[in-house]
Design a protein around this motif. Structure first.
Motif, short mmCIF file in Angstrom:
data_model
loop_
_atom_site.label_atom_id
_atom_site.label_comp_id
_atom_site.label_asym_id
_atom_site.label_seq_id
_atom_site.Cartn_x
_atom_site.Cartn_y
_atom_site.Cartn_z
N ALA C 99 76.34 46.18 48.53
CA ALA C 99 77.14 46.91 49.53
C ALA C 99 76.92 48.42 49.47
CB ALA C 99 78.62 46.59 49.36
N ASP C 100 76.63 48.96 48.31
CA ASP C 100 76.47 50.41 48.24
C ASP C 100 75.05 50.83 47.87
OD1 ASP C 100 76.43 49.74 45.59
OD2 ASP C 100 77.62 51.48 44.97
N LYS C 101 74.10 49.87 47.98
CA LYS C 101 72.70 50.21 47.69
C LYS C 101 71.85 50.01 48.94
CE LYS C 101 72.99 48.42 42.96
NZ LYS C 101 72.60 47.28 42.10
N PHE C 102 70.76 50.73 49.00
CA PHE C 102 69.86 50.62 50.14
C PHE C 102 68.60 49.87 49.73
CE2 PHE C 102 71.92 54.91 50.58
CZ PHE C 102 72.90 54.50 51.46
N ARG C 103 68.40 48.65 50.22
CA ARG C 103 67.19 47.90 49.86
C ARG C 103 65.95 48.56 50.45
NH1 ARG C 103 69.15 42.49 52.41
NH2 ARG C 103 70.23 44.09 53.63
N PRO C 104 64.93 48.82 49.65
CA PRO C 104 63.69 49.41 50.19
C PRO C 104 63.12 48.54 51.32
CG PRO C 104 63.66 49.46 47.80
CD PRO C 104 64.86 48.66 48.19
N GLY C 105 62.68 49.18 52.36
CA GLY C 105 62.07 48.46 53.48
C GLY C 105 63.07 47.84 54.42
N HIS C 106 64.35 47.93 54.10
CA HIS C 106 65.38 47.34 54.93
C HIS C 106 66.10 48.43 55.74
CE1 HIS C 106 67.94 44.07 56.16
NE2 HIS C 106 67.29 43.24 55.36
N LEU C 300 62.26 40.78 43.03
CA LEU C 300 61.73 41.76 42.07
C LEU C 300 62.55 43.04 42.11
CD1 LEU C 300 57.92 41.27 42.79
CD2 LEU C 300 59.30 40.23 40.99
N PRO C 301 62.77 43.65 40.93
CA PRO C 301 63.56 44.88 40.90
C PRO C 301 62.80 46.04 41.53
CG PRO C 301 62.67 44.40 38.73
CD PRO C 301 62.31 43.23 39.59
N ARG C 302 63.53 46.85 42.30
CA ARG C 302 62.89 47.98 42.99
C ARG C 302 63.77 49.22 42.87
NH1 ARG C 302 59.45 48.00 47.55
NH2 ARG C 302 58.16 48.78 45.84
N ARG C 303 63.12 50.36 42.90
CA ARG C 303 63.85 51.63 42.81
C ARG C 303 64.48 51.99 44.15
NH1 ARG C 303 59.60 55.98 41.24
NH2 ARG C 303 58.31 54.54 42.44
N THR C 304 65.70 52.44 44.13
CA THR C 304 66.32 52.94 45.35
C THR C 304 67.47 53.87 44.96
OG1 THR C 304 67.19 52.38 47.52
CG2 THR C 304 68.00 51.05 45.66
N ILE C 305 68.28 54.23 45.94
CA ILE C 305 69.46 55.04 45.66
C ILE C 305 70.69 54.30 46.19
CG2 ILE C 305 68.23 57.24 45.70
CD1 ILE C 305 69.40 57.63 48.56
N GLY C 309 73.87 58.66 46.54
CA GLY C 309 72.61 59.36 46.35
C GLY C 309 72.04 59.24 44.94
N GLU C 310 72.61 58.36 44.14
CA GLU C 310 72.16 58.22 42.76
C GLU C 310 71.05 57.17 42.67
OE1 GLU C 310 76.80 58.82 41.32
OE2 GLU C 310 75.86 56.83 41.45
N PRO C 311 70.13 57.37 41.73
CA PRO C 311 69.05 56.40 41.57
C PRO C 311 69.58 55.10 40.95
CG PRO C 311 68.89 58.12 39.90
CD PRO C 311 69.99 58.52 40.81
N VAL C 312 69.18 53.98 41.54
CA VAL C 312 69.57 52.66 41.02
C VAL C 312 68.41 51.70 41.21
CG1 VAL C 312 72.08 52.86 41.37
CG2 VAL C 312 70.60 52.14 43.27
N LEU C 313 68.52 50.55 40.53
CA LEU C 313 67.57 49.47 40.77
C LEU C 313 68.26 48.43 41.64
CD1 LEU C 313 65.67 48.77 37.42
CD2 LEU C 313 64.82 49.87 39.49
N VAL C 314 67.47 47.75 42.48
CA VAL C 314 68.07 46.71 43.31
C VAL C 314 67.20 45.45 43.24
CG1 VAL C 314 66.91 47.47 45.43
CG2 VAL C 314 69.04 46.20 45.60
N GLU C 315 67.88 44.31 43.09
CA GLU C 315 67.22 43.00 43.19
C GLU C 315 68.02 42.20 44.20
OE1 GLU C 315 67.05 41.25 39.23
OE2 GLU C 315 67.10 43.30 38.44
N ASP D 261 59.26 50.64 51.11
CA ASP D 261 59.20 52.01 50.60
C ASP D 261 60.39 52.30 49.68
OD1 ASP D 261 56.89 52.62 52.23
OD2 ASP D 261 58.26 52.66 53.94
N GLU D 262 60.10 52.49 48.40
CA GLU D 262 61.17 52.79 47.44
C GLU D 262 61.76 54.18 47.71
OE1 GLU D 262 60.47 50.39 43.41
OE2 GLU D 262 58.93 51.92 43.73
N MET D 263 62.98 54.34 47.25
CA MET D 263 63.68 55.62 47.43
C MET D 263 64.11 56.17 46.08
SD MET D 263 66.19 54.51 50.55
CE MET D 263 66.63 56.17 51.06
N THR D 264 64.09 57.48 45.98
CA THR D 264 64.65 58.17 44.82
C THR D 264 65.52 59.30 45.36
OG1 THR D 264 63.00 59.91 44.61
CG2 THR D 264 62.44 57.77 43.64
#
Lengths: 367, 367, 367, 367
Positions: C99-106, C300-305, C309-315, D261-264
């Protein structure tokens, strides 16, 4: 955009027939973040609901509305708002006798000739019951206009057949089944309607609608004029045959020195233009007046033809409003709200950076 | 589609200001193969031309139109038809005194507040001179409707200030500068106008427009209704404050048994609905009536404010029509033609395969 | 017209979210008289239904569609066709962690930034589940195009990740869960997908769509071009990143003497242009090819925010298609059908009187 | 809205034929207050002007543009901006031999079959000369986007026939007649073009366009998607057969773990999506790539038929670009600018009150 949608940015799409399973609509373009619930739509729908007095159709519909999308945790998300209103009280057999006849003044003949297929039950798509969609869409527009700009949109009955109803107060409107702004006349209206109903005939009406608090600047000349779009919206309501803005037809006999609304630093001195100049809102009250024709479905026998072109008599037995104008007030308010909201958004799109340069003019009330 | 275009399939786009270099327009969607020349547009433009009598503005414009595209070897090609009308007789200095004042009843104030920039010369974009584009576009629509369906669109002056003009004949309309359908009244109209002009004041007018020969079936309920689009078109004309179709506001006092147009195998018995039922043409005459307000630009001094919000007096010296309604007849005809053509094309798109099932009904004339 | 409608004359409006109560739509402008039932829509919806093989999302939806209006006694009436598809198998708690993360590519991030409110459950409005509305609307268009013009619209998978799928036959397409036109490759596709799924990753795909039997003449240059509207329609499908018509990108390296399709009295000799010249259909097959990106929701785990605006991992744990391209075939067919139907109606509107002058040219098949 | 207009709020209407008197257009919806002169349009028109090198058509046109309305004292007024470009160097007799033949790959046949009338001179309406209107409209959009949002839109040639042109710098683009971003290749391109011209043949090309500085949030899912409208805009350009956004067709072979596209907190790490997710701009560069087919008009003899359906040979003698892709760069930039401006206005309309909630993300450049 085909014939069942309207609005450039606040876009309303409608479907449904009088004796089909449901009416529904889609409101697209509403800004995100507006608090919205079924109840916001329901309270406006209840104002136009059938069966609420003996003076209107006795069809029993709860008109319960369900929002299906576009609202999340009580607020609009900016996506399309779909909603549904199930039909409950169809008596389709009432219409068997009418299936191959064209009621005078009704859309039976034109639908038949245009499409060569016709859902005759209760008027099908031509039924004024379609206005539930308009009222639901207008409820959203009203709420947004009020919360964002303080705009207030109200209507009332101004004439019922031969009876003129002088304006007394907005407070009075909600206290009687006629939307009469004048309580002293309610008894007279009741007597008139009782006699009319008994006679098997119907009558016309005039409804006035006013929007207060509209800022100066809405409307896109020369074809996207605010007044032109209002005229469209009003004439698109079933049974409407005339539209006036401001002085309307009275402007014919006015002199320019009388009609042109003078301005002072305190505001406009009069409102003959009804709140629109050059197709753009002036900041004064938007004042609109419409004429509704008498209901076409009456019990008295009338001459017509059938689908084979033969002469026949027709008497309409179904449940009908003897005066469609009575329930037209919330519908006219809704249509005005939709048009104003569309133009609020359009104005913000093009002129979002403009600072209205002449601040001092305050606007007077409708005269 | 932004505010300077109208029509879904017969689409008209307009540009130009009163004291700019030119007006012009684009008509898109015209079927290919229609014979068309500058002269077809010119003859309609000449009907609304200024300076043609002492009763209208004395601005001298030839209004010569040049078709720039969409016509090849004398016939339309189906591509966009661009056309241009150069302005010739600008006297911009007449307007210097008005540049920072808002004329009562005019669009000066609303344009200024909306856009924060205003071409004050001759009303700029708000000038009724923009209607040259409408008339040119309408000329094409008229020609196509006539040649393809035999539709005839005609208008006339019905009221001039306090003077009612009973309809006598269409033949009379072209024989006097007022578009009066009644020659006996022309003298009276002239006297009235001479006195009005001398007084420095202006007056309103009523114009009626009728389309004969429209087939049954045009119009797209429930929002693309023919009558709603006509109401839009009429109210979009400068100075129009009211629109009626058929019985119009008289329908308020009618009974259903009086209003609903009965049918016989020979056709409709009356035309209270003005040729539209349920938003679809009936095959009867389309009958429209409009109210035009008195010209806002008058010589008499009036109270207003300037761009700094200070109280000032304004007197308008430029060349103006004392009654804009006089030249409104060809404009209203043009707008009706454009709307009808749009709906002719829309009907053909959706219902091109439909055979109107009930052939026997012949249509009566307007009553 | 706001963002949830498309089509000028065959107008489709859509609403609904992945985990809301329902999806629904309105199809406006369909000609009257077409035989139509729920089943006509259902059989196309069943082709894109989730859960039909182990290679697609395991969400269980019957996707049962109910037509609510516009059909009477089994035939379309010419009024708006409303329809509804209830959601049944929402597992909204799967999405709590997202709910509070942004999936990369989504679309998570862009919806959040645009609207400042977001229904994160299952992608909300951005879910590819919205394509049920497109498929339902396309089913009506397909049926009308087939019955009125004999147009046949078919698609197939042309590439799955690194695997190219040479075209063998249309018959093969319905016999495997990949819409592969080549049965010999099905085993290979299955193995590939099983390994992909196990890896927690996703892949892209290419889908080809062809419309046979389209008459010459559809399309409105220069902006209402048929190919431009097809490009719009394809790129509007979730995950599509590229569109080709005819030779597409291969045209870059072609010579004019190779690309330009020669004509003989027997028809075109080749079809490099994909059935469209100058924005107008040629009478040859309309040939379209699209690229779909790999599904954004992967295990797969991916980097996002996050929303702060904080860096997190998302699966992403929810139920997803490892390759959205697999179910894209019926969707692309539907969009092509809607665009073609819109242009069929538009062409009839403007050119309904035109007799195609050069009769001898027969059209060849796609090469 | 008919086929010669596009854009919902920034609305462009076009007219004109290759050998008619003039091209022109109307730009409607531009916000008021933008500084604008003929020169702003002229400098973009000069970039696509014919006759500027031996590698393009030798037709001599000054392409001098005249703004006719919508600008007052050097600033836009918010009213429609009309403009005109006279044709000067028509050599219509070059086309006499083609009047009854259909050039392979050209729109001759489809226009003839659709409209049954055809202005064969220079391609008539189908001529790529129509793109002057797009470039003029795009110049206004570019200027507004730059001044209001700092958006920069630039394009370059990426492939010329078989030659790939690796990107070197934007500075290089203006320094050669090919819009090549790589000066080292210019000699090779010249040689290739000289040989091509001599051979009488033509070739295709790829053009890339990038918009930098677009804020997050533009685009209206699910049908008013920014990427879908861009695809429409690109495919509407003459000769375009393919469109890619971001990774485009390369996305087919990508894995989700590679594409998404990953985000930081510092921004996106890559830009496979080309600056659009879910139909909404991400704040990254909008990256578009298009394929243009080889010019259809070539000197080599080709098989075709004439208007009587008889087999004939055709050789095109007129003045043509051997590669239309060369002059396509400013056209593609213009179309992207128009689409972006339309969506900037639409976003402001609906979401003008929204404060983008997650501020920290900075956007990286295109990768």
């Amino acid at each position: 955009m085909s014939g069942n949608s309207f609005g450039l940015l606040y876009c309303v799409t409608s479907f449904g027939e009088s004796h089909g399973p449901a009416y529904g609509g889609v409101v697209d373009g509403c800004p995100p973040g507006l608090e919205l619930s079924n109840q916001d739509l329901q309270k406006e729908l209840d104002r136009r609901k059938p069966g609420s007095s003996r003076h209107v159709t006795q069809r029993r519909e709860s008109d319960a509305v369900e929002i299906l999308s576009g609202v999340y945790e009580g607020r609009t998300t900016g996506t399309a708002i779909g909603f549904l209103i199930r039909n409950e009280d169809q008596r389709s057999k009432d219409y068997a006798a009418l299936a191959d006849k064209f009621r005078p003044g009704h859309a039976d003949y034109t639908y038949w000739q245009k499409y060569a297929i016709r859902d005759a039950r209760g008027g099908g798509r031509a039924s004024a019951r379609e206005t539930v969609v308009r009222v639901a869409a207008g409820a959203i527009a009203k709420k947004w206009l009020r919360s964002r700009y303080g705009v207030e949109i109200r209507g009332c009955l101004a004439e019922l057949g031969p009876i003129r109803i002088p304006f007394r107060s907005w407070q009075a409107v909600g206290g009687n089944p006629f939307f009469s702004p004048n309580e002293d006349l309610v008894k007279k209206l009741e007597t008139f309607m009782d006699e009319l109903r008994e006679s098997g005939d119907s009558c016309g009406a005039r409804v006035n609608v006013v929007a207060e608090g509209v800022p100066v600047g809405w409307g896109e000349p020369v074809y996207g004029r605010l007044d032109a779009d209002i005229a469209w919206a009003m004439m698109s309501i079933n049974a409407v045959k005339g539209v006036e803005i401001g002085a309307g037809f009275a402007a014919i006999a006015q002199k320019g020195s009388e009609h042109g609304d003078e301005m002072t630093p305190e505001g406009f001195v009069s409102n003959n233009n009804g709140g629109v100049l050059g197709g753009i809102s002036t900041g004064q009250d938007i004042a609109v007046s419409i004429a509704l024709k008498p209901t076409s479905s009456i019990r008295l026998p009338r001459r017509t033809i059938n689908t084979r072109g033969e002469p026949v008599l027709v008497e309409t037995a179904g449940r009908h409003d003897p005066c469609v104008g009575i329930r037209a007030t919330p519908i006219a308010e809704a249509m005005l709200a939709c048009v104003l909201m569309d133009h609020a958004l359009r104005h913000r799109a093009q002129c979002g950076d403009v600072q209205a340069p002449t601040k001092v003019v305050k606007t007077s009330k409708i005269n």
